[in-house]
Design a protein around this motif. Structure first.
Motif, PDB file in Angstrom:
ATOM      1  N   LEU A 126     -22.382 -34.483  39.174  1.00 41.80           N
ATOM      2  CA  LEU A 126     -23.186 -34.020  38.106  1.00 41.80           C
ATOM      3  C   LEU A 126     -23.400 -32.757  37.287  1.00 41.80           C
TER       4      LEU A 126
ATOM      5  N   GLY B 264     -28.060 -33.973  31.213  1.00 37.91           N
ATOM      6  CA  GLY B 264     -27.357 -34.112  32.159  1.00 37.91           C
ATOM      7  C   GLY B 264     -26.229 -35.059  31.875  1.00 37.91           C
TER       8      GLY B 264
ATOM      9  N   TYR C 142     -30.681 -37.309  32.045  1.00 34.96           N
ATOM     10  CA  TYR C 142     -29.244 -37.277  32.957  1.00 34.96           C
ATOM     11  C   TYR C 142     -28.922 -38.510  32.861  1.00 34.96           C
TER      12      TYR C 142
END
Length: 267
Positions: A120, A132, A87
């Motif tokens: 997210l 992500g 992410y």
């Protein structure tokens, strides 16, 4: 099998993890979540706690009480590759997600609020590599880095670097520094003059069963010992341990096939 790239692991020079564009979390989507917990718990010494209900079923992976990442379960019947997903930090996940779409990428999940983790979304770049975006909510004990059992570097394996590096630079304004080695198609992404990730073009050596994908490097105390333990736990060694400019490393896979790297001495 693709030859493992030289990792560009920074030696204690990574920017703050909340700087937009820096990797700030990793997660694994597995078919057997309990088996994955047993494997990584034995390999890295992780413990687990229930994750956000919005992402159920999932667990948080902890090392010495601090969060390392997460493990979730793939929907039954979905034949998706089991993989680690990085992410990238964002100050505005919704805006960055829209930029992903405008630049030719796709958004598959979210944006959504995930309990104590933050806001997210999960998407993919135009070449299919999944990643992500996260605006993290700081909380005590979060974000351990640099210790054995923690992610220390991320590298995107893709066909070629030019278009891919441009896509990510449009999202976060990375400075791109090409590898100076002859015949090597590799670019390191920098923020504030510091390396945060890399893009490695491997051409026809890109695995057909994976396509473009991100590779996460986990710090270990002893790469050879860690690979032996991994095999005993049911994992596979894809590229045997070898010495590199950044440390001794091996490319491996867990029992479900999720690929990652073990590296000793990255700091």
């Amino acid at each position: 099998m693709t030859e493992a790239p030289e990792p560009g692991v920074p030696n204690g020079r990574a920017p703050a993890r909340n700087r937009p564009g820096t990797p700030c979390r990793v997660s694994l989507m597995a078919h057997g979540m309990a088996a994955a917990q047993a494997f990584y718990g034995e390999l890295f010494g992780w413990e687990f706690q229930p994750g956000p209900s919005r992402l159920d079923p999932c667990v948080r992976a902890l090392l010495n009480g601090r969060e390392v990442g997460g493990i979730g379960q793939l929907p039954p019947g979905r034949r998706l590759p089991v993989a680690w997903t990085p992410y990238l930090a964002s100050d505005d996940v919704d805006l960055t997600a829209e930029t992903v779409r405008l630049c030719g990428g796709t958004i598959g999940v979210g944006p959504l609020d995930a309990g104590g983790i933050g806001r997210l979304t999960i998407g993919s770049d135009p070449w299919g590599a999944v990643f992500g975006l996260l605006r993290a909510r700081p909380h005590p004990g979060a974000e351990t880095t640099g210790l054995p059992g923690t992610p220390v570097w991320h590298e995107l394996l893709t066909y070629e670097t030019a278009g891919v590096a441009t896509f990510y630079s449009r999202l976060f304004g990375y400075e791109r520094k090409p590898d100076g080695s002859a015949g090597v198609d590799r670019v390191t992404l920098h923020l504030d003059g510091r390396p945060v990730a890399a893009v490695h073009g491997v051409g026809r050596a890109l695995p057909h069963d994976r396509g473009s994908h991100w590779m996460t490097y986990f710090e270990v105390t002893d790469t050879d010992e860690a690979t032996e333990r991994l095999v005993a736990l049911g994992g596979r060694v894809l590229t045997p341990a070898r010495n590199t400019a950044r440390g001794r490393m091996a490319i491996v896979a867990d029992p479900e096939g999720a690929r990652f790297a073990l590296i000793q001495g990255s700091r």
